[in-house]
Scaffold this motif. Structure first.
Motif, PDB file in Angstrom:
ATOM      1  N   THR A   1      34.344  36.919  29.642  1.00  0.00           N
ATOM      2  CA  THR A   1      34.463  38.314  30.060  1.00  0.00           C
ATOM      3  C   THR A   1      33.346  38.682  31.021  1.00  0.00           C
ATOM      4  O   THR A   1      33.566  39.383  32.022  1.00  0.00           O
TER       5      THR A   1
ATOM      6  N   HIS B   1      34.234  37.288  34.365  1.00  0.00           N
ATOM      7  CA  HIS B   1      35.268  38.092  35.017  1.00  0.00           C
ATOM      8  C   HIS B   1      34.670  39.321  35.684  1.00  0.00           C
ATOM      9  O   HIS B   1      34.934  39.611  36.850  1.00  0.00           O
ATOM     10  N   VAL B   2      33.868  40.052  34.939  1.00  0.00           N
ATOM     11  CA  VAL B   2      33.394  41.349  35.424  1.00  0.00           C
ATOM     12  C   VAL B   2      32.305  41.179  36.480  1.00  0.00           C
ATOM     13  O   VAL B   2      32.373  41.774  37.559  1.00  0.00           O
ATOM     14  N   TYR B   3      31.291  40.335  36.192  1.00  0.00           N
ATOM     15  CA  TYR B   3      30.132  40.254  37.073  1.00  0.00           C
ATOM     16  C   TYR B   3      30.310  39.286  38.235  1.00  0.00           C
ATOM     17  O   TYR B   3      29.640  39.440  39.258  1.00  0.00           O
TER      18      TYR B   3
ATOM     19  N   GLY C   1      34.970  41.032  39.234  1.00  0.00           N
ATOM     20  CA  GLY C   1      35.365  42.435  39.259  1.00  0.00           C
ATOM     21  C   GLY C   1      34.404  43.322  40.032  1.00  0.00           C
ATOM     22  O   GLY C   1      34.812  44.033  40.970  1.00  0.00           O
TER      23      GLY C   1
ATOM     24  N   THR D   1      41.233  39.746  39.085  1.00  0.00           N
ATOM     25  CA  THR D   1      40.225  40.749  38.745  1.00  0.00           C
ATOM     26  C   THR D   1      39.505  41.227  40.000  1.00  0.00           C
ATOM     27  O   THR D   1      39.257  42.422  40.168  1.00  0.00           O
TER      28      THR D   1
ATOM     29  N   ARG E   1      25.202  48.978  36.073  1.00  0.00           N
ATOM     30  CA  ARG E   1      25.450  47.530  36.059  1.00  0.00           C
ATOM     31  C   ARG E   1      24.239  46.778  35.533  1.00  0.00           C
ATOM     32  O   ARG E   1      24.352  45.883  34.689  1.00  0.00           O
TER      33      ARG E   1
ATOM     34  N   LEU F   1      31.102  50.998  31.210  1.00  0.00           N
ATOM     35  CA  LEU F   1      31.329  49.640  31.723  1.00  0.00           C
ATOM     36  C   LEU F   1      31.367  48.641  30.580  1.00  0.00           C
ATOM     37  O   LEU F   1      32.248  47.765  30.524  1.00  0.00           O
TER      38      LEU F   1
ATOM     39  N   MET G   1      34.503  46.221  29.093  1.00  0.00           N
ATOM     40  CA  MET G   1      34.405  44.789  28.859  1.00  0.00           C
ATOM     41  C   MET G   1      34.781  44.436  27.425  1.00  0.00           C
ATOM     42  O   MET G   1      35.307  43.352  27.155  1.00  0.00           O
TER      43      MET G   1
END
Length: 794
Positions: A436, A439-441, A444, A507, A611, A699, A703
């Motif tokens: 995850t 994916h995000v950092y 995304g 993503t 972030r 955020l 996640m």
């Protein structure tokens, strides 16, 4: 805290509504009494005057109803705290809480397997209980014994000892419910209140500052905990303690971290002496109690012994034919009765192997391995048996349970609650799977950044021409490179395992669209105000530009400089230069660029801060995914930002000249306004600190959707219905601490094959099947075994 805030909001709204009604009704009444004409300031509202009055009155009535509904179970005034109605409500709450805990226990689910309507007492509580008084005399406690009478004979104090899963909490719940029923019929009896001691250790944590602290004063924490669970105001709780009208049922002394157990015992002894508590019962594991240097000052001891082979056979015999396979296995496997030596293991075995033939009831290996196999079989069989009720496959159910267990066992929580609403991200962000985070950092957020650069560049080009678009793109790339250098965090760091995540590019595409839409929307919302300012005379536009330049430069210097005392001087100097340039070139284009730049800079700074706040809460195993074995030019975001900027420039490239004097205005406006980004990034004052903390929480919660499904309420209800959780007082909790701690052992351990396993498991779902060799022992402490390896970092 929430109740106090709600009351403050209601009071403010009521005052506002009252003022509004007064300002409308009083002038109206005066005018009607003096000739029927409204005052001048109310004449424009003549057509809607009475509808407004009705709206305000209804609004006030709704607020009053809100006050009444939300305070049905709470004392309203301090003068009326100590009333019979409050006592009656508190007794009912105590009885209901104990009853709901018992109804949601594993024993209650096992009782549903019994043939017939009546459940034998030896099935409801199959424990071998021995009571020892202060003189050393021992006596057996039958399954149907008078528990309140036993407490009375012990002068109102009992210490309940036993091994993990022996039934200590069940005995405490039965005693509490019996005491509550007795107190309901006798006003002179104390109210028995169950309190879980495990959460005391984290009571000193400052969630707003996100820093650790030792536990708070035990007495103050106890009153707050009683208020949280039973809605008894701390003032009333102290009054009742002083009047000896409260009995304390303290569960889980062994769940207090070892470094605080001695302090907890001292606090309990001091509390009992200070208030002369009429009834006090404490539950603790035998091994933890033996390790204490200061004993609890309690008269009698209740010890729950391991079950014998005969008791195990009798237990399954009384249940009936649905556990015939287990009963046969017990008779043929000489080691099995030694394993099933506690009510917990009896219940898990019955629920896992119900309606199965003896051939399927097989265990092998060492005693520890066989114990884990029982837990694994239970956690595998129950979700499969109730798949339709849960609405999710067993793999997703186990993944959710693992995550909830890790949050529950975190040193910041340290309880048995299965949280539907997550606490602050500092308690659980490090438990998110590495996939995850990748994916995000790695996909995304870089996508959002690229979309924002395209959107801002395109908007500036459409508003001010292609020269403005080129200047904006160049400045944005420079800003991003600078921020990347300062933060060292991955706007686009190609994670080591990112190539194994095929959904990653999806993503990134979704993030790109999100950044594009949000940036265009922000520009669209800002443009009317900047256009209006640009149309004003120069003597309005120039001061606005100078003041904005002064504030942004000063704020940026204040946030970043090691000598913040120079911020005002540097801000004034920079504003002077900008002012001279503005008078020379005109403020119109600069106002437009600066207005858009300030808004986008603040949003970008807050987004970056949010972030970063999430990033620094991760664990070492999550950071390990970002070792960066990709190409060197991809290790920062500037190249991607440049490509995204070109995408925004191309559509407006032929709509005007590339050499335009307005480009200088735009460059100065964007350059100065862009300082709002680092200023907002590092600002620690309201509203910036509040906004970035809220952004970080949102955020992180987004996640967490990889672990907690969107329809989590339905899933948790289903888990409570099939014995994996229990529903107590509107919330959910694990049925036993040993079950929660065993779930921690499902997590993949760091090892030589980690990278290979992750490559074959791009979604991070490996390990969702029960582990039979690497799982933590089922009776591991929250701070030991698998739990300690994951929670010690916190």
């Amino acid at each position: 805290m929430q109740n106090r805030l709600a009351r403050t909001v209601r009071t403010a709204l009521l005052i506002g509504a009252g003022i509004a009604v007064t300002l409308v009704l009083v002038p109206t009444a005066i005018s009607i009494g003096t000739g029927g004409y409204l005052p001048g300031f109310l004449r424009p509202l003549a057509a809607v005057l009475w509808p407004l009055v009705i709206v305000f009155l209804l609004f006030g009535a709704a607020l009053a109803g809100w006050e009444r509904i939300t305070n049905t179970d709470k004392p309203v005034t301090a003068r009326r705290l100590n009333t019979p109605s409050n006592r009656e409500r508190s007794v009912h709450s105590a009885e209901r809480y104990a009853r709901e805990r018992l109804n949601g226990s594993l024993a209650a689910h096992v009782a549903a397997l019994v043939d017939g309507d009546e459940v034998p007492a030896t099935v409801a509580r199959p424990a071998d209980v021995v009571v020892q008084n202060s003189a050393g005399k021992k006596a057996k406690l039958p399954a149907g014994a008078d528990l309140p009478g036993t407490l009375d004979e012990a002068n109102g104090s009992l210490l309940v000892l036993g091994a993990p899963g022996s039934g200590k909490s069940t005995l405490l719940l039965e005693l509490t419910r019996a005491l509550a029923l007795r107190a309901a019929g006798d006003p002179k009896r104390p109210i028995p209140l169950i309190v879980d001691l495990g959460s005391w250790a984290m009571s000193g944590w400052r969630w707003d500052d996100r820093r650790p602290a030792p536990p708070t004063d035990f007495g103050k924490w106890l009153l707050r905990e009683i208020e949280r669970r039973y809605n008894i105001h701390p003032s009333l709780g102290r009054i009742w303690l002083e009047q000896r009208r409260i009995g304390l049922m303290l569960d889980g002394l062994d769940e207090v971290p070892p470094e605080y157990q001695e302090r907890c015992v001292t606090a309990i002894n001091k509390l009992r002496d200070e208030f002369d508590v009429p009834e006090i019962v404490v539950c603790c594991r035998s091994t933890d109690h033996e390790a204490l240097t200061e004993p609890l000052q309690l008269s009698n001891t209740v010890t729950i012994n391991p079950l014998t082979r005969k008791q195990v056979v009798e237990f399954y015999t009384r249940i009936g034919r649905r556990v015939d396979g287990i009963r046969s296995a017990v008779r043929t496997d000489p080691q099995l009765p030694e394993l099933l030596d506690s009510p917990l293991m009896l219940s898990l075995m019955a629920l896992a192997h119900q309606d199965r033939p003896p051939s399927e009831v097989r265990l092998s290996g060492t005693p520890a391995e066989r114990r884990r196999q029982v837990f694994d079989a239970y956690l595998t069989a129950v979700p499969a048996q109730h798949a339709d009720e849960l609405g999710y496959p067993a793999e997703k159910v186990l993944r959710t349970l693992r995550f909830l267990a890790r949050v529950s066992a975190s040193p910041l929580c340290n309880d048995l609650t299965a949280r539907t609403r997550l606490p602050s991200l500092v308690a659980w962000a490090k438990y998110l799977p590495s996939s995850t985070v990748v994916h995000v950092y790695a996909r995304g957020l870089p996508g959002v950044l690229a979309g924002a650069v395209t959107g801002v560049t395109l908007a500036m080009g459409m508003l001010l021409g292609p020269a403005a678009a080129l200047v904006t793109a160049a400045l944005l790339v420079g800003y991003i490179a600078f921020l990347d250098h300062l933060s060292g965090l991955p706007w686009l760091r190609p994670a080591q395992l990112a190539r194994t995540v095929p959904q990653g590019w999806t993503t990134a595409a979704c993030g790109y669209v999100l950044g594009l839409v949000v940036s265009l929307a922000l520009v669209g919302l800002t443009t009317p105000a900047t256009s209006w300012l640009a149309a004003q005379p120069w003597w309005i536009g120039v001061p606005v530009v100078v003041l904005t330049a002064f504030l942004t430069i000063m704020s940026a210097v204040e946030a970043w400089s090691k000598m913040p005392g120079n911020s005002a001087a540097l801000g004034a100097a920079g504003a002077g230069v900008v002012g001279v340039t503005t008078i020379w070139l005109g403020p119109q284009e600069m106002l437009t660029a600066m207005g858009i730049g300030v808004v986008l800079g603040i949003v970008a700074g807050l987004t970056t801060a949010a972030r970063d706040e999430v990033w620094w809460q991760f664990g070492d195993d999550q950071y390990a995914e970002f070792d960066g074995k990709g190409s060197a030019w991809l290790k920062n975001s500037a190249p991607v930002a440049a490509a995204a900027g070109l995408i925004g420039v191309v559509p407006v490239l032929f709509t005007g000249t590339l050499l335009d004097e307005r480009a200088l205005d735009v460059a100065i406006g964007v350059l100065v306004a862009g300082l709002a980004a680092p200023a907002a990034w590092h600002a620690d004052m309201f509203p910036f600190d509040t906004a970035k903390n809220a952004g970080a929480e949102w955020l992180a919660r987004a996640m967490a959707l990889s672990e907690l499904p969107v329809r989590r309420a339905r899933l948790l209800r289903g888990l409570a219905g099939c014995s994996l959780l229990s529903n107590v007082d509107g919330g959910y909790r694990f049925t036993h601490v040993a079950l929660r701690d065993h779930l921690l052992g499902y997590e993949r351990k760091p090892g030589k094959k980690k990278d290979a396993a992750a490559a074959d498991d791009p979604d991070g779902t490996a390990g969702s099947e029960p582990a039979t060799t690497d799982a933590a022992p089922a009776d591991a402490e929250p701070g030991s075994g698998a739990a300690s390896s994951e929670t010690a970092k916190t």
